[in-house]
Scaffold this active site. Structure first.
Site, PDB file in Angstrom:
ATOM      1  N   GLU A 135     -14.498 -12.196 -25.787  1.00  0.00           N
ATOM      2  CA  GLU A 135     -15.622 -11.909 -25.945  1.00  0.00           C
ATOM      3  C   GLU A 135     -17.017 -11.485 -26.055  1.00  0.00           C
ATOM      4  O   GLU A 135     -17.297 -12.130 -25.238  1.00  0.00           O
ATOM      5  CB  GLU A 135     -15.437 -13.037 -26.830  1.00  0.00           C
ATOM      6  CG  GLU A 135     -14.402 -13.864 -27.579  1.00  0.00           C
ATOM      7  CD  GLU A 135     -14.239 -13.193 -28.837  1.00  0.00           C
ATOM      8  OE1 GLU A 135     -14.646 -12.677 -29.675  1.00  0.00           O
ATOM      9  OE2 GLU A 135     -13.281 -13.747 -29.140  1.00  0.00           O
ATOM     10  N   CYS A 171     -24.763 -12.367 -29.936  1.00  0.00           N
ATOM     11  CA  CYS A 171     -23.564 -11.553 -30.327  1.00  0.00           C
ATOM     12  C   CYS A 171     -23.667 -10.709 -32.025  1.00  0.00           C
ATOM     13  O   CYS A 171     -23.423  -9.504 -32.148  1.00  0.00           O
ATOM     14  CB  CYS A 171     -22.663 -11.439 -29.439  1.00  0.00           C
ATOM     15  SG  CYS A 171     -22.135 -12.698 -30.117  1.00  0.00           S
TER      16      CYS A 171
END
Length: 485
Positions: A253, A287
């Site tokens: 991720e 993010c």
């Protein structure tokens, strides 16, 4: 208990002990510089001990009735609920998270623990037909064994739990390495929760260390079969390379450069609210944050005025204060990097509608517009409180700009026509996109992950079963097989 005193240790095979490395990781409060803890790093030998203890403990855990495993997760959830205020205080102190951010992180952490409780019962086998008479094909879902988890600094408690809890629920053991800036919230606090919940010793180990001490020992070790990494795409590529060379599965991720698109028929006040949250939550250290705010020229002037006014009103300061929205960045390196980036963008031709300045690790918000189409900042991940407002003419140009990035994690489209938004969203090359909402979302049962440089694989819900279990085929021949010789 004092988390930063009592938990400033390695946690290996159920024992709290000092590391044996030659130097210490110093844990600082990023807002006031207070020293929270000093932790001697773990060596490669201690990483080996952690993996070996995990391997030993996992055999019995993998055979434990999943209803019994579920009870440990249930107790862990109750402990988090009981200690929520203490954990919130630790998040504020260790990573400079605001009270709002800490509440957001803890809400999601509890939701993911609830989902992990259900995951213990999720794996299902199959009986498949065979062309061979009298044969039965059984396909079992079994734990992978040991999982290595490497977590980041921005949502450390949540993003450690997000892999650790499902891996344990599904019958695995775990070795967790938290980020050096958040060794307690991302590491030893998680271990303490599970220790107090009655998790057998050895099933969860926490090693606080650095690549400068252990090299790739955490990745290359023969015991773990899966590495779950959350962090930058640069480090993620290295993790993927090492895992591939050692025939391990990697779940990655990674970073993002999300676009929030405001079409000409959008509710502008609502879009402003969504854009401000999506860009400035946790100082932009997310993010999924909306780095780029793409606005149709027909509404650009009105949207931008409202957007800048709201950003300018965001309180900047002590993250412990209840009304603070913008707290400190994680460290001085990050604060210097983001201010230099803004200065360079302005020097290269951008217009600063707000030009944030740094005071220590506190960086006030910036809003840039008028960026040249080839400006490097447009294609980078911005881990700080900086928004880029980019005008476009029509849907096709919005899609082209949104896709003009090596990343593909999240995004959003604002419009008065839901199906129009869905059509635009389908053209954006991301793993996730949200219509008439923000870009920062995570839900326990929905597949989470990115495309392109934003990662490999998915987490959450059934994706956790795929990530942390493997399939085993056992055939049963009733009667006798016929062999050609």
């Amino acid at each position: 208990m004092s988390f930063f005193t009592d938990l400033a240790h390695q946690y290996i095979d159920g024992e709290w002990r000092p590391g044996k490395g030659s130097w210490d990781i110093i844990d600082f409060n990023p807002y006031n510089g207070e020293k929270l803890a000093s932790i001697t790093v773990a060596t490669a030998d201690e990483v080996d001990q952690a993996y070996r203890s995990a391997e030993t403990a996992q055999h019995a855990w993998g055979e434990t009735n999943p209803y019994a495993r579920r009870q440990v997760l249930e107790r862990a959830l109750r402990i988090v609920e009981e200690r929520e205020q203490e954990i919130s205080d630790a998040i504020v102190a260790e990573l400079g998270g605001t009270r709002l951010k800490a509440a957001f992180e803890l809400h999601l952490a509890k939701e993911f623990l609830r989902e992990s409780i259900q995951l213990a019962l999720r794996p299902a086998g199959q009986i498949l037909p065979s062309p061979t008479e009298g044969k039965e094909n059984r396909v079992y879902r079994v734990p992978v064994g040991v999982v290595g988890v490497i977590s980041p600094f921005n949502f450390p408690f949540l993003l450690s739990l997000k892999s650790v809890a499902p891996a344990l629920a599904l019958g695995n053991a775990v070795v967790l390495k938290p980020h050096q800036n958040t060794p307690v919230c991302g590491g030893t606090l998680v271990a303490k929760v599970f220790e107090d919940a009655g998790l057998p010793a050895g099933l969860l180990n926490v090693v606080i260390t650095d690549i400068a001490e252990i090299g790739d020992a955490l990745l290359e070790h023969p015991v773990p079969q899966v590495i779950s990494f959350t962090g930058s795409d640069k480090v993620g590529r290295h993790v993927a390379t090492v895992c591939a060379a050692n025939l391990k599965r990697a779940v990655l991720e990674l970073g993002g450069n999300s676009a929030l698109i405001v079409l000409d028929d959008a509710d502008l006040d609502y879009a402003v609210d969504a854009a401000v949250f999506s860009r400035y939550v946790h100082q932009g250290q997310v993010c999924m944050a909306a780095n780029r705010i793409l606005v149709d020229r027909a509404v650009e002037k009105e949207f931008t005025e409202k957007f800048v006014a709201k950003v300018a009103s965001l309180p900047v300061g002590d993250p412990a204060a209840p009304d603070t929205v913008i707290g400190p960045l994680i460290n001085a390196t990050q604060a210097e990097a983001i201010t230099s980036l803004v200065d360079q963008a302005v020097e290269d031709g951008a217009t600063a509608l707000l030009h944030g300045r740094a005071e220590g690790n506190l960086v006030s918000p910036s809003v840039l517009t008028g960026l040249p189409a080839d400006a490097p900042v447009l294609s980078e991940e911005l881990f700080g409180p900086v928004a880029l407002v980019v005008p476009f003419d029509g849907e096709d140009e919005a899609v082209r700009i949104a896709n003009d990035t090596p990343y593909g994690l999240s995004g959003a489209v604002h419009t008065g026509n839901i199906e129009r938004g869905v059509r635009v969203g389908q053209r954006i090359h991301t793993g996730m996109i949200h219509i008439n909402d923000g870009t920062v979302h995570d839900e326990p049962i929905v597949p989470f992950g990115g495309e392109k440089s934003s990662g490999l694989g998915r987490l959450n819900g059934d994706s956790m079963v795929e990530a942390f279990t493997t399939q085993k085929w056992i055939s049963v021949q009733y009667g006798r097989s016929r062999f050609p010789f």
